[in-house]
Design an enzyme around this catalytic site. Structure first.
Site, PDB file in Angstrom:
ATOM      1  N   HIS A  98       2.240  -0.028  30.897  1.00  0.00           N
ATOM      2  CA  HIS A  98       2.209  -1.422  30.458  1.00  0.00           C
ATOM      3  C   HIS A  98       2.538  -2.336  31.634  1.00  0.00           C
ATOM      4  O   HIS A  98       3.558  -2.146  32.307  1.00  0.00           O
ATOM      5  CB  HIS A  98       3.221  -1.613  29.323  1.00  0.00           C
ATOM      6  CG  HIS A  98       3.119  -2.944  28.666  1.00  0.00           C
ATOM      7  ND1 HIS A  98       1.979  -3.381  28.043  1.00  0.00           N
ATOM      8  CD2 HIS A  98       4.023  -3.941  28.539  1.00  0.00           C
ATOM      9  CE1 HIS A  98       2.178  -4.583  27.554  1.00  0.00           C
ATOM     10  NE2 HIS A  98       3.422  -4.944  27.843  1.00  0.00           N
ATOM     11  N   GLU A 134       7.924   4.780  23.571  1.00  0.00           N
ATOM     12  CA  GLU A 134       7.980   4.854  25.028  1.00  0.00           C
ATOM     13  C   GLU A 134       9.365   5.293  25.479  1.00  0.00           C
ATOM     14  O   GLU A 134      10.349   4.877  24.899  1.00  0.00           O
ATOM     15  CB  GLU A 134       7.643   3.488  25.635  1.00  0.00           C
ATOM     16  CG  GLU A 134       6.205   3.115  25.417  1.00  0.00           C
ATOM     17  CD  GLU A 134       5.825   1.798  26.083  1.00  0.00           C
ATOM     18  OE1 GLU A 134       6.446   1.437  27.103  1.00  0.00           O
ATOM     19  OE2 GLU A 134       4.918   1.144  25.597  1.00  0.00           O
ATOM     20  N   ARG A 153       1.701  -4.108  21.203  1.00  0.00           N
ATOM     21  CA  ARG A 153       2.942  -3.426  20.846  1.00  0.00           C
ATOM     22  C   ARG A 153       2.596  -2.017  20.391  1.00  0.00           C
ATOM     23  O   ARG A 153       1.596  -1.796  19.718  1.00  0.00           O
ATOM     24  CB  ARG A 153       3.663  -4.137  19.700  1.00  0.00           C
ATOM     25  CG  ARG A 153       4.063  -5.556  19.997  1.00  0.00           C
ATOM     26  CD  ARG A 153       5.475  -5.587  20.572  1.00  0.00           C
ATOM     27  NE  ARG A 153       5.903  -6.959  20.767  1.00  0.00           N
ATOM     28  CZ  ARG A 153       6.122  -7.499  21.952  1.00  0.00           C
ATOM     29  NH1 ARG A 153       5.976  -6.807  23.048  1.00  0.00           N
ATOM     30  NH2 ARG A 153       6.521  -8.747  22.038  1.00  0.00           N
TER      31      ARG A 153
END
Length: 67
Positions: free
Chosen positions: A62, A44, A15
Site C-alpha cells: 500500500h 496486514e 481498505r
C-alpha cells in the site's frame, strides 16, 4: 464477486475489509473471477498465501501515504 464474473477483475486499494479475502481466494481458485489487484489486505501484514501462487493476481504494498 459473483456479479463480476469470469472475465472481470476486482481492484482494492481502499481498505482491506472491503473484500472478504477468503471468498476472494475461493472465487479465484475456482476460476469464477478473472483476477484481482490488491494493495490492501484484511489482516496486514498477513496476506493469504494462496494469492501468491495465482497468475491472475497482482499484489503491491500500500503506497497511499506517498501519493
Amino acid at each position: 464477486m459473483k456479479a463480476l464474473g469470469k472475465k472481470r477483475v476486482i481492484i482494492n486499494v481502499g481498505r482491506g475489509a472491503f473484500v472478504d479475502e477468503q471468498e476472494l481466494v475461493q472465487f479465484l481458485t475456482r476460476g469464477e473471477l478473472g483476477g484481482a489487484g490488491l494493495d490492501v489486505f484484511e489482516n496486514e501484514p498477513d496476506v493469504p498465501k494462496e494469492l501468491f501462487d495465482l497468475d491472475n493476481v497482482v499484489l503491491s504494498p500500500h503506497c497511499a501515504f506517498i501519493t
